[in-house]
Enzyme design. Structure first.
Site, PDB file in Angstrom:
ATOM      1  N   ALA A   1      -0.046  -1.282   0.252  1.00 22.25           N
ATOM      2  CA  ALA A   1      -0.446  -0.156   0.142  1.00 22.25           C
ATOM      3  C   ALA A   1       0.945   1.116  -0.010  1.00 22.25           C
ATOM      4  O   ALA A   1       2.075   1.470   1.140  1.00 22.25           O
ATOM      5  CB  ALA A   1      -1.037   0.176   1.483  1.00 22.25           C
TER       6      ALA A   1
ATOM      7  N   GLY B   1       5.008   5.859  -3.418  1.00 22.91           N
ATOM      8  CA  GLY B   1       5.639   6.496  -3.738  1.00 22.91           C
ATOM      9  C   GLY B   1       6.760   6.373  -3.691  1.00 22.91           C
ATOM     10  O   GLY B   1       7.281   5.497  -4.388  1.00 22.91           O
TER      11      GLY B   1
ATOM     12  N   GLY C   1       7.796   3.189  -1.896  1.00 27.08           N
ATOM     13  CA  GLY C   1       7.170   1.385  -2.645  1.00 27.08           C
ATOM     14  C   GLY C   1       7.556   1.583  -3.742  1.00 27.08           C
ATOM     15  O   GLY C   1       7.575   0.388  -3.850  1.00 27.08           O
ATOM     16  N   ALA C   2       8.125   1.955  -4.831  1.00 23.79           N
ATOM     17  CA  ALA C   2       8.435   2.098  -6.016  1.00 23.79           C
ATOM     18  C   ALA C   2      10.177   0.975  -5.903  1.00 23.79           C
ATOM     19  O   ALA C   2      10.700   0.444  -6.376  1.00 23.79           O
ATOM     20  CB  ALA C   2       8.852   3.216  -6.795  1.00 23.79           C
TER      21      ALA C   2
ATOM     22  N   LYS D   1      10.707   9.545  16.018  1.00 23.54           N
ATOM     23  CA  LYS D   1      11.587   8.868  15.823  1.00 23.54           C
ATOM     24  C   LYS D   1      11.805   8.246  17.449  1.00 23.54           C
ATOM     25  O   LYS D   1      12.391   7.098  18.262  1.00 23.54           O
ATOM     26  CB  LYS D   1      12.434   8.980  15.398  1.00 23.54           C
TER      27      LYS D   1
ATOM     28  N   GLY E   1      15.527   7.716   1.886  1.00 20.92           N
ATOM     29  CA  GLY E   1      15.333   8.111   0.511  1.00 20.92           C
ATOM     30  C   GLY E   1      14.379   6.168  -0.092  1.00 20.92           C
ATOM     31  O   GLY E   1      14.461   5.321   0.780  1.00 20.92           O
TER      32      GLY E   1
END
Length: 436
Positions: free
Chosen positions: A10, A13, A16-17, A207, A304
């Site tokens: 899901a 962007g 995900g790519a 974080k 990144g």
């Protein structure tokens, strides 16, 4: 070889790519290390028509990401959409309620809802993994939860936001002011169009709260993080820190104080000989201090597509191993949710340390005496004091000082005594000096 671990993805962007590219490029190596192939089978994103940098034709499209975990052709769901609530949270809940494993890079969701989701994962006996939520490709969560498991962690701190670190190190290298460097970072894609979460410290606070829970076995307390960002820093502060033997870095720090938890995100002056002083650009670094291991340093790319995708797929490999009998699903945090300790926020007042204090003041006689009198009355001992020449800020000049070691409450009292003074043209800026 065993049947593939079937993954629903899901969010398509940058990260995900990157996951798709990594799974395709390293398919054989991943299968050997996981004991079975890992295959993306179903994908979902907000905009189906958007052009993306990877070929999506081999994958089944699902319009509703919330039901990914309910599909019979899915073993684990990876969520890369983001956002503390909304579809991402609904997807996480539904996935684990359906008895499926869940992997996310969503630090905001874990910081706000991590305890609830961990409880669901434990009840369903499924994995909840979020290595990519903190420090991108750096395996700091695994390092704390597993590699340092035998240690009592005394303190965890570090550079947790690559955008801020890029801005600060660029200001350091070029002598330019904050607004100018931020605009450049946005133009280069290092900073978002709306960078508030980064530059105001919220991203680092998300974080830090996750790291603190894992390091200390405490319940996540994002709201207990004292947070200030880098927006008020000037090139003059960077130059003054350099003259004193320091660089300025946005540091997230957490440590226990008895049965209380101290958590703070704030710019610090870091001595030249400290490992964090040499962390430049969009890099992250985390230091954990164990009572037997000593200082452990985790450093690498904090964001990144490649580094973050690497952390996501590492979580998938762990899940594949556990389902093959080669590992354990474990608990999402260092101990089961029921055993996590609720720790009240610690008061920063008694903390001992040295501080850098910058004042912008009216250019007139008596101002310096007023400031030093307030320091004297509050019990603050001044180690060094610098008054810069006349600046162009509507006649204001800069006065900077470094204090001797003392309680933070004394500095706070001195600033209270100066509050409302006509001599100050803006509120003072206080930064702690990072201890050795």
């Amino acid at each position: 070889m065993a049947e593939p671990l079937r993954v629903a993805l899901a969010g398509l962007g940058t990260v995900g790519a990157g996951v798709i590219r990594l799974v395709e490029a390293n398919a054989d190596l991943i299968a050997r290390r996981a004991g079975r192939p890992i295959a993306v089978t179903v994908i979902s994103a907000r905009d189906r028509s958007k052009k993306r940098p990877v070929d999506l034709t081999p994958y089944t499209w699902e319009d509703d990401m919330v039901i990914l975990g309910e599909r019979a052709d899915v073993d684990v769901v990876v969520e890369l959409v983001g956002g503390a609530d909304g579809p991402a949270l609904s997807c996480a809940r539904a996935t684990m309620e359906a008895g499926k494993a869940f992997v996310t890079a969503n630090k905001a969701m874990i910081a706000h809802h991590g305890l609830e989701l961990a409880a669901k994962a434990e009840a369903a006996k499924v994995a909840l993994k979020f290595e990519a939520a903190v420090a991108g490709g750096i395996p700091v969560i695994k390092g704390l939860r597993e590699g340092a498991a035998a240690n009592e962690i005394e303190r965890v701190y570090g550079i947790l936001n690559g955008t801020c670190n890029y801005i600060l190190s660029t200001m350091e290298d070029t002598g330019r002011d904050f607004a100018d460097v931020l605009a450049e970072a946005q133009a280069k894609g290092f900073a978002e169009a709306d960078p508030a979460f980064d530059i105001e410290g919220t991203d680092a606070a998300h974080k830090l709260s996750i790291l603190a829970a894992i390091a200390f076995g405490s319940k996540i307390d994002f709201l207990g993080v004292e947070t200030s960002g880098i927006t008020r820093l000037r090139a003059a502060d960077i130059a003054q820190a350099d003259a004193l033997g320091y660089v300025i870095r946005l540091i997230g720090m957490a440590e226990t104080q008895g049965d209380k938890l101290f958590q703070r995100v704030q710019p610090h002056l870091v001595p030249f000989d400290h490992p964090l002083a040499h962390v430049d650009g969009a890099t992250n670094a985390v230091v954990a201090e164990g009572n037997f291991s000593g200082r452990l340093l985790f450093q690498g790319a904090g964001a990144g597509d490649g580094p973050t995708a690497s952390a996501v797929v590492a979580d998938l490999i762990d899940i594949a191993r556990s389902t093959m009998g080669r590992g354990e699903i474990g608990v999402p945090f260092s101990v089961p949710v029921a055993e996590l300790e609720a720790m009240a926020p610690a008061d920063s007042g008694p903390r001992l340390g040295r501080a850098y204090i910058r004042f912008m003041v009216a250019d007139r006689p008596g101002v310096l005496a007023e400031i030093t009198a307030a320091m004297r009355d509050a019990g603050v001992s001044i180690e060094s004091l610098i008054q810069k020449g006349r600046a162009g800020d509507a006649g204001a000049v800069m006065v900077a000082m470094v204090t001797h070691e003392g309680p933070e409450s004394a500095v706070a009292e001195a600033l209270r005594l100066l509050d409302g003074s006509a001599s100050l043209t803006e509120p003072p800026l206080v930064m702690q000096l990072l201890g050795e």
